[in-house]
Design an enzyme around this catalytic site. Structure first.
Site, short mmCIF file in Angstrom:
data_model
loop_
_atom_site.label_atom_id
_atom_site.label_comp_id
_atom_site.label_asym_id
_atom_site.label_seq_id
_atom_site.Cartn_x
_atom_site.Cartn_y
_atom_site.Cartn_z
N ASN A 69 0.88 -1.28 0.10
CA ASN A 69 -0.11 -0.11 0.01
C ASN A 69 0.88 1.12 -0.16
O ASN A 69 1.73 1.43 -1.07
CB ASN A 69 -1.19 -0.11 1.17
N ASP A 70 0.62 2.17 0.82
CA ASP A 70 1.36 3.48 0.76
C ASP A 70 2.71 3.58 0.38
O ASP A 70 3.53 2.81 1.10
CB ASP A 70 1.10 4.06 2.10
N SER B 230 2.83 3.91 8.05
CA SER B 230 3.69 4.71 7.03
C SER B 230 4.40 5.96 7.79
O SER B 230 4.09 6.37 8.78
CB SER B 230 2.60 5.42 6.20
N ASP C 246 1.41 8.64 10.63
CA ASP C 246 1.97 8.89 9.26
C ASP C 246 2.69 10.42 9.27
O ASP C 246 2.36 11.01 8.58
CB ASP C 246 0.71 8.90 8.17
C1 FRU Z 1 -3.14 4.48 4.52
C2 FRU Z 1 -2.86 3.79 5.98
C3 FRU Z 1 -1.87 4.62 6.80
C4 FRU Z 1 -1.25 3.78 7.72
C5 FRU Z 1 -0.93 2.74 6.83
C6 FRU Z 1 -0.85 1.05 7.31
O1 FRU Z 1 -3.45 3.66 3.70
O2 FRU Z 1 -3.93 3.31 6.76
O3 FRU Z 1 -2.66 5.64 7.57
O4 FRU Z 1 -0.01 4.31 8.46
O5 FRU Z 1 -1.93 2.52 5.59
O6 FRU Z 1 -0.66 0.32 6.19
#
Ligand code: FRU
Length: 475
Positions: free
Chosen positions: A40-41, A101, A169
């Protein structure tokens, strides 16, 4: 758990599934993907010692997104990426349920990484007001490969009393000799906001502003905030959760966009302007920016959205899911943030382009695609209405000042996204085996989507009024 034990599990997974990942026809050619499992991110984006680093949220043990590690990809040119495997493991008490993140800050010969250590307690909890810890953790590196010990900088009790346990984050930058950190948060009464911290040494952080946000119609949680200047203006980019759809706006389950803001001189207050979705497609969330040595502000986003239920990614059958976007340069024009694919991507073009001039009054079919990996540019002349079809059942149309992206079966549940726009004079498409990134008017609007075709459709169909110049490069 110890790193060696994690590595053993990951290696087991690799030997069971790597072939099916790599042999999948939907595996992409020039996008950052997890080697196996889930991505993901984008995290920790930076340029360091002549290389670009893109870390990312990585679940190597399942394509459905489980325990989060940081994966790591490097590039010399922003076009070709090499994966370096797991960078950060959930291996201390303060991040045992996920290395969430965060961002990178480069100073002298060191990269400082700030991320969220996620912890979930056993028991009966809502994990919003009880049962969770979100810690801001610092780890440093002199090469992006080897890391220092982790140091916890902030814990939930350090955050303002009206915050829920969702505060995460961190994104760090330097301005006028001081360091700043933004965090995304959810208040106890379910409003999204950002917190701004300040430091003189990168280790000790004090709250600097009243929380910005807390608006009635802007969701219950703001994830992945990022603030930066474009053309002297403060831009706040973030991913709010919980906004209601409004016509063609905010149609995804969670949103992602920006607002032009203004900080006061001491950064104690941030005023936030109108929220604008930064990407109108089905698959875009949690973008992060960095400034490179050429002074460009570059963004990479996640081509996925959390908790999306109305559409699917069939790649999970082959043990992988999601990817990141191509790197895009951000530019401010007419108080709007434009996204322009970085110029280095032209290096992906193979051979000469194929060019055609087409009158749109009659339907034209151009048999120009040899694969699903290409760049396509269409320039419209005297046209205020058109339809473009490609990749079996992907239709782009413009009429009555509405631009639409429609997918059929190949969208696996993705149906239609649209934006109201005065005119469309250019479309630029980056197509990969299972994705499309569609840029209107040189980045004024962007649609990012996954697409899963059964076979290669060689045809591009066009109809409408006026004429078009079509140019295509194979990738
Ligand atoms: C966004 C998120 C962030 C978090 C991460 C966990 O997609 O939910 O807020 O840090 O992904 O994977």
């Amino acid at each position: 758990m110890l790193r060696t034990n994690f590595d053993k599990k990951i290696n087991e997974c690799m030997s069971n599934h790597l072939d099916s990942v790599n042999n999948d026809k939907w595996r992409n050619k020039y996008h950052i993907m997890a080697p196996i499992g889930w991505i993901n991110d984008p995290n920790g984006l930076c340029e360091f010692n002549g290389e670009y680093h893109c870390f990312y949220q990585y679940s190597p043990l399942t394509p459905m997104g489980g325990l989060k590690f940081w994966g790591h990809a490097v590039s010399k040119d922003l076009a070709n990426w090499e994966d370096k495997g797991v960078a950060l493991y959930p291996d201390i008490n303060e991040d045992k349920d996920g290395v969430y993140s965060g961002s990178a800050f480069v100073k002298d010969d060191t990269i400082y990484f700030f991320y969220t250590g996620n912890v979930k307690h056993q028991g009966e909890h809502d994990y919003i007001l009880t049962g969770r810890e979100q810690n801001v953790i610092l780890v440093t590196s002199k090469d992006g490969i080897n890391f220092s010990e982790k140091k916890v900088l902030l814990r939930n009790e350090d955050f303002p009393a009206d915050m829920s346990l969702h505060v995460r984050d961190p994104k760090v930058w330097e301005e006028d000799g001081a360091y700043y950190m933004v965090l995304g948060a959810r208040t106890k009464d379910d409003k999204g906001c950002i917190l701004l911290y300040k430091s003189n040494d990168l280790y000790n952080w004090e709250l600097n502003s009243v929380p910005a946000g807390r608006l009635d119609n802007m969701g219950y949680m703001w994830e992945c905030p990022d603030t930066f200047k474009l053309d002297g203006k403060d831009v706040l980019m973030f991913s709010p959760q919980g906004m209601e759809a409004e016509g063609y706006k905010y149609n995804n389950v969670y949103q992602c966009g920006y607002a032009l803001g203004s900080f006061d001189d001491n950064k104690q207050e941030l005023k936030i302007g109108e929220f604008v979705e930064i990407d109108r497609g089905f698959d875009f969330y949690a973008p992060q920016t960095f400034e490179d040595s050429k002074g460009r502000r570059i963004v990479i986003g996640w081509m996925g959205v959390p908790d999306a239920v109305e559409h699917k990614n069939p790649t999970i059958d082959n043990f992988w899911q999601h990817q990141l976007t191509i790197p895009r340069e951000l530019v401010l024009k007419n108080n709007r943030v434009y996204q322009i694919p970085v110029v280095e991507l032209e290096a992906l073009r193979k051979g000469e382009s194929v060019k055609n001039n087409v009158s749109l009054n009659e339907e034209t079919t151009l048999d120009i695609f040899e694969s699903n990996t290409f760049e396509l540019n269409i320039k419209f002349e005297n046209s205020n209405e058109f339809e473009v079809e490609l990749r079996e059942d992907c239709k782009l149309s413009f009429s009555n000042k509405l631009f639409k992206l429609q997918l059929g079966k190949s969208g696996y549940g993705r149906d239609m996204r649209a934006v109201e726009i005065e005119s469309v004079n250019a479309i630029r498409i980056f197509s990969d085996n299972s994705s499309l990134e569609i840029f209107l008017n040189n980045g004024e609007e962007v649609f990012s989507t996954r697409i899963y075709n059964d076979s290669v459709d060689t045809a591009l169909k066009l109809r409408g009024n006026g004429s078009a110049i079509v140019e295509k490069w194979n990738f």
